[in-house]
Design an enzyme around this catalytic site. Structure first.
Site, PDB file in Angstrom:
ATOM      1  N   ASP A 347      35.435  45.273  39.566  1.00 51.61           N
ATOM      2  CA  ASP A 347      35.226  44.356  38.455  1.00 51.61           C
ATOM      3  C   ASP A 347      33.924  44.764  37.758  1.00 51.61           C
ATOM      4  O   ASP A 347      33.119  45.502  38.332  1.00 51.61           O
ATOM      5  CB  ASP A 347      35.141  42.924  38.993  1.00 51.61           C
ATOM      6  CG  ASP A 347      34.822  41.922  37.905  1.00 51.61           C
ATOM      7  OD1 ASP A 347      35.450  42.007  36.836  1.00 51.61           O
ATOM      8  OD2 ASP A 347      33.941  41.072  38.114  1.00 51.61           O
ATOM      9  N   ASP A 543      33.856  39.488  42.043  1.00 52.75           N
ATOM     10  CA  ASP A 543      33.034  38.312  42.348  1.00 52.75           C
ATOM     11  C   ASP A 543      33.500  37.045  41.653  1.00 52.75           C
ATOM     12  O   ASP A 543      33.101  35.953  42.039  1.00 52.75           O
ATOM     13  CB  ASP A 543      31.571  38.578  41.978  1.00 52.75           C
ATOM     14  CG  ASP A 543      31.336  38.450  40.482  1.00 52.75           C
ATOM     15  OD1 ASP A 543      32.152  39.004  39.708  1.00 52.75           O
ATOM     16  OD2 ASP A 543      30.363  37.795  40.087  1.00 52.75           O
ATOM     17  N   ASP A 547      39.117  37.290  39.726  1.00 46.66           N
ATOM     18  CA  ASP A 547      39.413  38.438  40.594  1.00 46.66           C
ATOM     19  C   ASP A 547      40.271  38.048  41.796  1.00 46.66           C
ATOM     20  O   ASP A 547      40.842  38.914  42.460  1.00 46.66           O
ATOM     21  CB  ASP A 547      38.111  39.078  41.109  1.00 46.66           C
ATOM     22  CG  ASP A 547      37.259  39.647  39.994  1.00 46.66           C
ATOM     23  OD1 ASP A 547      37.842  40.295  39.104  1.00 46.66           O
ATOM     24  OD2 ASP A 547      36.041  39.440  40.005  1.00 46.66           O
TER      25      ASP A 547
END
Length: 657
Positions: A347, A543, A547
């Site tokens: 990410d 995080d 996600d």
């Protein structure tokens, strides 16, 4: 400023006081002696040595037989009990096989060989217990660091001492120099250096100031900290470490499950082969004693003791080692999956970047309707309950500018889209450009072309302004990305819901060439599934709440420690230190564990094959068979325990550079 000698002493005193108040672990010898199996194995060894000395010095046979039989009882009663319990459950395990072989040795007059078998078997069992105990104690010992009491600051400013277990989220506590922090929380005021090596493995104290996170059980330095409790005492990082280790110990790896699946069949086959080695030669007129001796030797050397110990001790040792260095791995299965990683999907915000974005611009669409100050006030009010870094940046900037943030209700976060809340009578939405369905906004173009992240503010469904946010790359991002690329079959891929320009700006700086931008959560899931359909074993690192679905779809997932609660729950592992370089390190450690398992299985299989063939086609002395078989078991146990050392972590970190 120059410190006087008195000032230096005062500054250092808290750490001296802490060193005296933190419970020290037992000495290595005392810790060993506290393991029951170690005590019995030691007694068995002493009785065996006494019997051997008596036998070699010509003592009466009854004396050394008595000592050897006492050795049998001391070293074998635990295995006999475990074997009996297994037999009651219609199962056959190695404990029962070893006891049967030892009893068989007595039956043919080879009590020395049987006693030797008992001693070495008890020693290998004790080593396994030591590894398991050390794995648990190396992490559970953190609980002893959590203080029993906390100083709560009440509404009128007075202080009250309460039990740390009674703290609740929202309580304000004060932590003075040298005291241990009683709960996970955030700094409200004050500044200090906090020694948090017990949680994150960092060797140096970490500077803490307003807004920084602190962990229960860590040690305050020379400053006074005022904190707000952010987690219930039962959900602190320390408590979660202990819970995860317990879960990991109870969850068996795929390799271990396969071994246990074939163990019963193998054991039954071995018993059948032993009986055949007795019956068939006797049918052809062979003497009973040599036949029984060969059969007992076969039963000993063919037992899969080392195979059974080959898998779980190394994997659990790796989990404990990672936990000591700030990475929580939830099970032995996850260690195997991490070792299989062939591509890492990252990410952007909060993972590849620092996750502390800064609000760079506030652009109202019509200043006559809503000016910049009111625009930021509404946005901050809607975002004040958000866990997303972008939301926190908006709130932080409003506070920095001294803007009063009104209360909001009916808050809801929509992963990948934004948030909305009711601020007074106004329905305020913060939307991403991808989820915005209104008329095109000219204010977006310059932000996106500069690689900034845009957030659109809507009031009662009508766009009223655009916010621009920027983020900074993590200091270790470039090195970590290069390490991941070196460890895996394919270079890392960046998956983000952010716009392409912002994604590519970060990717180029980090050294990533594969970027998938403007993804909604379900599109991230699709990308992960496509990568895995192409033969990759995907490790997803993220995080945010958005996600979590992709983490659930990935082969393995690791959450950055500052992530949202849903992400931390979904992930297979968590980096408490919130440092990206721990990702390639944990991959390296998992591969070390896999290599140790492979080596252990090879050692066990080689010893069994060589000793069995020697016994069947040669003349393998029973004592040599005992030493060879049990020696391989001890060797496998010790090899697995290597992964408990700091050296293994350093080796994994070095391999990841």
């Amino acid at each position: 400023m120059t410190l006087t000698a008195c000032e230096v002493t005062a500054a250092e005193a808290p750490f001296d006081r802490v060193s005296k108040t933190i419970p020290h672990p037992l000495s290595w010898g005392a810790a060993l002696w506290s393991v029951v199996s170690v005590r019995w194995a030691t007694v068995a060894l002493l009785l065996f040595l006494a019997g051997l000395v008596a036998q070699l010095n010509g003592a009466p046979e009854a004396m050394w037989w008595t000592l050897y039989l006492a050795c049998y009882l001391a070293g074998g009663w635990g295995s006999a009990w475990a074997g009996a319990q297994a037999l009651r459950n219609k199962a056959l395990d190695v404990d029962l096989l070893m006891i049967a072989a030892a009893v068989g040795a007595v039956a043919i007059g080879q009590i020395f060989d049987g006693a030797l078998l008992i001693v070495i078997f008890a020693t290998s069992g004790a080593l396994d217990d030591i590894a398991t105990r050390h794995t648990a104690e190396s992490v559970k010992g953190l609980l002893d660091l959590a203080p029993d009491q906390a100083v709560v600051v009440q509404g009128d400013g007075s202080e009250r001492v309460v039990a740390a277990s009674e703290l609740v989220v929202g309580d304000r506590v004060v932590v003075r120099p040298g005291d241990r922090i009683p709960a996970d929380g955030a700094v409200l005021s004050g500044a200090s250096d906090v020694d948090q090596r017990s949680i994150t493995g960092e060797s140096m104290p970490v500077a803490k100031a307003r807004g920084d996170e602190v962990f229960a059980g860590t040690v305050n330095g020379s400053g006074v900290l005022h904190l707000v409790v952010t987690r219930d005492p039962s959900q602190t990082v320390v408590a979660r470490i202990v819970e995860l280790v317990a879960d990991a110990s109870a969850t068996k790896a795929k390799t271990q499950l396969f071994i246990e699946k074939i163990e019963q069949r193998y054991s039954l086959g071995m018993v059948a082969a032993t009986l055949a080695l007795i019956v068939i030669p006797l049918m052809f007129g062979a003497d009973l004693r040599p036949v029984l001796l060969r059969a007992m030797t076969f039963m000993i050397v063919a037992s899969p003791c080392a195979v059974v110990l080959a898998t779980m001790p190394p994997l659990l040792s790796a989990i404990a080692n990672a936990g000591r260095h700030g990475v929580l791995v939830k099970s032995a299965v996850v260690v195997e999956r991490l070792a299989d990683t062939s591509i890492v999907a990252l990410d952007k915000t909060g993972t590849l970047t620092r996750g502390i974005p800064r609000l760079a611009s506030v652009a109202p669409l019509d200043p006559n309707v809503v000016d910049a100050r009111r625009l930021l006030q509404l946005a901050a009010a809607a975002e004040q309950s958000s866990e997303h870094p972008l939301g926190r940046a908006i709130v932080a900037e409003a506070r920095r500018r001294g803007i009063a943030i009104p209360p909001a209700k009916d808050f809801r976060a929509v992963p990948g889209c934004g948030v909305h809340a009711l601020v007074g009578n106004d329905f305020v939405e913060i939307a991403s450009p991808q989820s915005y369905r209104g008329a095109p906004l000219a204010e977006l173009a310059p932000l996106l072309s500069a690689g900034a992240t845009a957030a659109i503010v809507l009031l009662d469904g009508v766009a009223i302004g655009v916010l621009g946010l920027t983020d900074q790359l993590r200091p270790d991002a470039v090195e970590s990305v290069a390490a991941m690329a070196a460890l895996t079959a394919a270079p890392p891929v960046l998956l983000t819901g952010d716009n392409g320009r912002a994604a590519w700006r970060v990717a180029r700086n980090a050294g990533i060439t594969d970027v998938r931008a403007a993804l909604l959560p379900e599109q991230k899931v699709e990308v992960v599934r496509n990568l895995q359909a192409g033969g990759h074993q995907v490790l997803l690192v993220g995080d945010g709440v958005n996600d979590a679905p992709a983490m659930a779809a990935a082969r393995a997932a690791v959450a950055m420690g500052a992530g949202a609660d849903l992400t931390l729950q979904t992930a297979d592992g968590v980096t408490i230190r919130d440092e990206l370089h721990t990702i390639p390190t944990i991959i390296g450690l998992a591969r070390q564990a896999r290599r140790v398992v492979t080596v252990n299985l090879a050692i066990a299989a080689t010893f069994i094959a060589v000793l069995v063939l020697w016994d069947l086609f040669g003349q393998l002395p029973l004592p040599l068979g005992v030493v060879g078989h049990e020696g391989s078991t001890v060797l496998v146990a010790l090899n697995g325990m290597r992964l408990l050392t700091n050296r293994s972590w350093r080796a994994a970190a070095s391999a990841a550079r």
